[in-house]
Design a protein around this motif. Structure first.
Motif, PDB file in Angstrom:
ATOM      1  N   LEU A 171       0.803  -1.223   0.000  1.00 60.51           N
ATOM      2  CA  LEU A 171       0.000   0.000   0.000  1.00 60.51           C
ATOM      3  C   LEU A 171       0.840   1.279   0.000  1.00 60.51           C
ATOM      4  CD1 LEU A 171      -2.597  -1.077   2.725  1.00 60.51           C
ATOM      5  CD2 LEU A 171      -2.966  -0.990   0.246  1.00 60.51           C
ATOM      6  N   PHE A 172       2.163   1.127   0.205  1.00 59.92           N
ATOM      7  CA  PHE A 172       3.037   2.282   0.409  1.00 59.92           C
ATOM      8  C   PHE A 172       2.958   3.294  -0.731  1.00 59.92           C
ATOM      9  CE2 PHE A 172       7.108   4.435  -0.226  1.00 59.92           C
ATOM     10  CZ  PHE A 172       7.258   5.067   0.995  1.00 59.92           C
ATOM     11  N   SER A 173       3.001   2.833  -1.951  1.00 57.85           N
ATOM     12  CA  SER A 173       3.031   3.759  -3.097  1.00 57.85           C
ATOM     13  C   SER A 173       1.751   4.580  -3.203  1.00 57.85           C
ATOM     14  CB  SER A 173       3.289   3.001  -4.399  1.00 57.85           C
ATOM     15  OG  SER A 173       2.218   2.119  -4.673  1.00 57.85           O
ATOM     16  N   ARG A 174       0.681   4.117  -2.565  1.00 56.16           N
ATOM     17  CA  ARG A 174      -0.584   4.855  -2.576  1.00 56.16           C
ATOM     18  C   ARG A 174      -0.721   5.749  -1.348  1.00 56.16           C
ATOM     19  NH1 ARG A 174      -3.361  -0.381  -4.097  1.00 56.16           N
ATOM     20  NH2 ARG A 174      -4.498  -0.239  -2.128  1.00 56.16           N
ATOM     21  N   GLY A 175       0.273   5.699  -0.455  1.00 51.81           N
ATOM     22  CA  GLY A 175       0.202   6.501   0.758  1.00 51.81           C
ATOM     23  C   GLY A 175      -0.812   5.972   1.744  1.00 51.81           C
ATOM     24  N   GLU A 176      -1.067   4.666   1.704  1.00 51.86           N
ATOM     25  CA  GLU A 176      -2.062   4.057   2.574  1.00 51.86           C
ATOM     26  C   GLU A 176      -1.395   3.111   3.570  1.00 51.86           C
ATOM     27  OE1 GLU A 176      -4.880   2.148   0.022  1.00 51.86           O
ATOM     28  OE2 GLU A 176      -5.353   3.998  -1.058  1.00 51.86           O
ATOM     29  N   THR A 177      -2.112   2.786   4.622  1.00 52.01           N
ATOM     30  CA  THR A 177      -1.619   1.859   5.638  1.00 52.01           C
ATOM     31  C   THR A 177      -2.749   0.957   6.097  1.00 52.01           C
ATOM     32  OG1 THR A 177      -0.611   1.668   7.841  1.00 52.01           O
ATOM     33  CG2 THR A 177      -2.055   3.557   7.468  1.00 52.01           C
ATOM     34  N   PRO A 178      -2.462  -0.301   6.426  1.00 55.56           N
ATOM     35  CA  PRO A 178      -3.501  -1.181   6.960  1.00 55.56           C
ATOM     36  C   PRO A 178      -3.650  -1.067   8.478  1.00 55.56           C
ATOM     37  CG  PRO A 178      -1.512  -2.447   6.619  1.00 55.56           C
ATOM     38  CD  PRO A 178      -1.213  -1.041   6.153  1.00 55.56           C
ATOM     39  N   TYR A 179      -2.801  -0.267   9.132  1.00 52.67           N
ATOM     40  CA  TYR A 179      -2.737  -0.263  10.585  1.00 52.67           C
ATOM     41  C   TYR A 179      -3.424   0.951  11.205  1.00 52.67           C
ATOM     42  CZ  TYR A 179       0.563  -4.021   9.848  1.00 52.67           C
ATOM     43  OH  TYR A 179       1.139  -5.195   9.463  1.00 52.67           O
ATOM     44  N   GLN A 180      -4.350   0.688  12.118  1.00 50.17           N
ATOM     45  CA  GLN A 180      -5.080   1.768  12.770  1.00 50.17           C
ATOM     46  C   GLN A 180      -4.158   2.646  13.609  1.00 50.17           C
ATOM     47  OE1 GLN A 180      -8.316   2.605  12.239  1.00 50.17           O
ATOM     48  NE2 GLN A 180      -7.751   4.440  13.404  1.00 50.17           N
ATOM     49  N   LEU A 181      -3.125   2.041  14.224  1.00 48.71           N
ATOM     50  CA  LEU A 181      -2.207   2.829  15.060  1.00 48.71           C
ATOM     51  C   LEU A 181      -1.519   3.908  14.238  1.00 48.71           C
ATOM     52  CD1 LEU A 181      -0.979   3.272  17.846  1.00 48.71           C
ATOM     53  CD2 LEU A 181       0.771   1.572  17.267  1.00 48.71           C
ATOM     54  N   VAL A 182      -1.103   3.584  13.025  1.00 45.90           N
ATOM     55  CA  VAL A 182      -0.476   4.580  12.149  1.00 45.90           C
ATOM     56  C   VAL A 182      -1.477   5.679  11.812  1.00 45.90           C
ATOM     57  CG1 VAL A 182       0.530   4.973   9.859  1.00 45.90           C
ATOM     58  CG2 VAL A 182       1.226   2.976  11.208  1.00 45.90           C
ATOM     59  N   LYS A 183      -2.707   5.309  11.523  1.00 44.43           N
ATOM     60  CA  LYS A 183      -3.742   6.304  11.232  1.00 44.43           C
ATOM     61  C   LYS A 183      -3.993   7.189  12.450  1.00 44.43           C
ATOM     62  CE  LYS A 183      -5.992   3.194   7.950  1.00 44.43           C
ATOM     63  NZ  LYS A 183      -7.184   2.349   7.690  1.00 44.43           N
ATOM     64  N   TYR A 203      -1.781   7.931  14.797  1.00 42.83           N
ATOM     65  CA  TYR A 203      -0.642   8.843  14.895  1.00 42.83           C
ATOM     66  C   TYR A 203      -0.779   9.999  13.905  1.00 42.83           C
ATOM     67  CZ  TYR A 203       1.973   5.416  17.760  1.00 42.83           C
ATOM     68  OH  TYR A 203       2.408   4.568  18.739  1.00 42.83           O
ATOM     69  N   GLN A 204      -1.198   9.712  12.697  1.00 42.65           N
ATOM     70  CA  GLN A 204      -1.384  10.770  11.708  1.00 42.65           C
ATOM     71  C   GLN A 204      -2.453  11.761  12.172  1.00 42.65           C
ATOM     72  OE1 GLN A 204      -2.214   8.521   8.140  1.00 42.65           O
ATOM     73  NE2 GLN A 204      -0.047   8.495   7.543  1.00 42.65           N
ATOM     74  N   ARG A 205      -3.518  11.247  12.769  1.00 41.39           N
ATOM     75  CA  ARG A 205      -4.571  12.128  13.286  1.00 41.39           C
ATOM     76  C   ARG A 205      -4.029  13.044  14.374  1.00 41.39           C
ATOM     77  NH1 ARG A 205      -7.250  11.453  17.684  1.00 41.39           N
ATOM     78  NH2 ARG A 205      -6.733   9.234  17.804  1.00 41.39           N
ATOM     79  N   LEU A 206      -3.224  12.506  15.284  1.00 37.71           N
ATOM     80  CA  LEU A 206      -2.645  13.321  16.357  1.00 37.71           C
ATOM     81  C   LEU A 206      -1.728  14.407  15.794  1.00 37.71           C
ATOM     82  CD1 LEU A 206      -1.823  10.523  18.972  1.00 37.71           C
ATOM     83  CD2 LEU A 206      -3.681  12.204  19.076  1.00 37.71           C
ATOM     84  N   ILE A 207      -0.944  14.062  14.792  1.00 33.59           N
ATOM     85  CA  ILE A 207      -0.053  15.054  14.180  1.00 33.59           C
ATOM     86  C   ILE A 207      -0.861  16.132  13.471  1.00 33.59           C
ATOM     87  CG2 ILE A 207       1.706  15.389  12.402  1.00 33.59           C
ATOM     88  CD1 ILE A 207       2.783  12.604  13.221  1.00 33.59           C
ATOM     89  N   LYS A 243       6.877   4.689   8.524  1.00 30.79           N
ATOM     90  CA  LYS A 243       5.511   4.167   8.412  1.00 30.79           C
ATOM     91  C   LYS A 243       4.427   5.228   8.555  1.00 30.79           C
ATOM     92  CE  LYS A 243       4.882   0.131  10.390  1.00 30.79           C
ATOM     93  NZ  LYS A 243       4.960  -1.121  11.168  1.00 30.79           N
ATOM     94  N   VAL A 244       4.724   6.319   9.253  1.00 32.11           N
ATOM     95  CA  VAL A 244       3.708   7.348   9.506  1.00 32.11           C
ATOM     96  C   VAL A 244       3.794   8.481   8.488  1.00 32.11           C
ATOM     97  CG1 VAL A 244       2.859   9.031  11.189  1.00 32.11           C
ATOM     98  CG2 VAL A 244       3.627   6.767  11.960  1.00 32.11           C
ATOM     99  N   MET A 245       5.003   8.848   8.088  1.00 29.41           N
ATOM    100  CA  MET A 245       5.178   9.980   7.187  1.00 29.41           C
ATOM    101  C   MET A 245       4.996   9.539   5.730  1.00 29.41           C
ATOM    102  SD  MET A 245       5.515  12.331   9.317  1.00 29.41           S
ATOM    103  CE  MET A 245       5.966  12.610  11.024  1.00 29.41           C
ATOM    104  N   LEU A 246       3.755   9.223   5.405  1.00 32.52           N
ATOM    105  CA  LEU A 246       3.423   8.655   4.106  1.00 32.52           C
ATOM    106  C   LEU A 246       3.072   9.728   3.076  1.00 32.52           C
ATOM    107  CD1 LEU A 246       1.183   5.671   5.283  1.00 32.52           C
ATOM    108  CD2 LEU A 246       3.546   5.555   4.439  1.00 32.52           C
ATOM    109  N   LYS A 247       3.138   9.315   1.832  1.00 36.06           N
ATOM    110  CA  LYS A 247       2.732  10.187   0.727  1.00 36.06           C
ATOM    111  C   LYS A 247       1.269  10.579   0.903  1.00 36.06           C
ATOM    112  CE  LYS A 247       2.326   8.341  -3.367  1.00 36.06           C
ATOM    113  NZ  LYS A 247       2.685   7.784  -4.704  1.00 36.06           N
ATOM    114  N   GLY A 248       0.967  11.826   0.654  1.00 38.17           N
ATOM    115  CA  GLY A 248      -0.387  12.322   0.823  1.00 38.17           C
ATOM    116  C   GLY A 248      -0.659  12.827   2.216  1.00 38.17           C
ATOM    117  N   PHE A 249       0.134  12.379   3.180  1.00 35.90           N
ATOM    118  CA  PHE A 249       0.048  12.888   4.550  1.00 35.90           C
ATOM    119  C   PHE A 249       1.211  13.822   4.846  1.00 35.90           C
ATOM    120  CE2 PHE A 249       1.618  12.409   8.950  1.00 35.90           C
ATOM    121  CZ  PHE A 249       0.614  13.112   9.587  1.00 35.90           C
ATOM    122  N   ALA A 250       2.442  13.357   4.614  1.00 34.82           N
ATOM    123  CA  ALA A 250       3.630  14.138   4.963  1.00 34.82           C
ATOM    124  C   ALA A 250       4.291  14.784   3.750  1.00 34.82           C
ATOM    125  CB  ALA A 250       4.646  13.268   5.690  1.00 34.82           C
TER     126      ALA A 250
END
Length: 195
Positions: A54-66, A68-72, A99-106
């Motif tokens: 999923l990396f190239s799409r800037g996506e993650t399967p993990y709720q914890l990563v999501k 963390y992105q919400r907190l940032i 894992k957190v600083m993904l495309k579309g987010f960071a």
């Protein structure tokens, strides 16, 4: 809102004392903060096959990563509290960036690279290690200032000029009095980087 990213497994550590010192200071001065505790959360810094798919799409399967992105996204300031081990960041913190600083987010890559965390107006990195800051800068490739702040932060949109590095060297061999003075001085050292 300040978000503290904390990377140490031991509650009896100097790093944990730093975390307590800064959270106590923020509470006393009525500054809003939240803490990401990578070890407490059981954050896994290793990439899974599903993540890489999923990396190239800037996506993650993990709720914890999501989470963390919400907190940032709620933040305008980041503080990192971490040891330096073998001249580098601990695996948990390196994995946090991976894992957190993904495309579309960071960041975005098209039409050219653009960091997206421009809403982070200040970043502070507080480290402890066996070696001094000057040793890391001259003998270890400057892992915090040159690599993390000047490159990684810049790549995700955090202005290096609005970032600072606070460090206690010889943390394992110095005296308790020196450690205590460092903790006492931390809010003042932190405020020196205020815009």
């Amino acid at each position: 809102m300040k978000t503290i990213i904390y990377a140490h497994p031991y509650e009896g550590s100097l790093n944990h004392a730093i975390l307590e010192r800064m959270t106590t200071y923020f509470t006393a001065t009525q500054q809003a903060y939240q803490v990401i505790d990578l070890y407490r959360d059981g954050f896994d810094p290793r990439y899974s096959k599903e993540e890489l798919r999923l990396f190239s799409r800037g996506e993650t399967p993990y709720q914890l990563v999501k989470d963390y992105q919400r907190l940032i996204r709620q933040s305008d300031e980041l503080l990192f509290i971490t040891p330096i081990w073998w001249h580098q960041l601990p695996a948990e913190l390196k994995g946090f960036f991976d894992k957190v600083m993904l495309k579309g987010f960071a960041y975005e890559e098209t039409p050219t690279w653009r960091g997206l965390l421009t809403y982070i107006h200040k970043a502070t990195v507080i480290t402890t290690a066996t070696y001094s800051k000057s040793y890391f800068q001259t003998h270890s490739g400057d892992p915090i200032q040159r690599n993390l702040i000047d490159r990684t932060f810049a790549d995700i949109g955090i202005d290096p000029q609005k970032s600072q590095w606070i460090h206690l060297g010889e943390a394992n061999t110095t005296t308790d009095a020196v450690r205590h003075q460092f903790l006492t001085d931390l809010p003042t050292l932190y405020l020196r980087g205020q815009a």
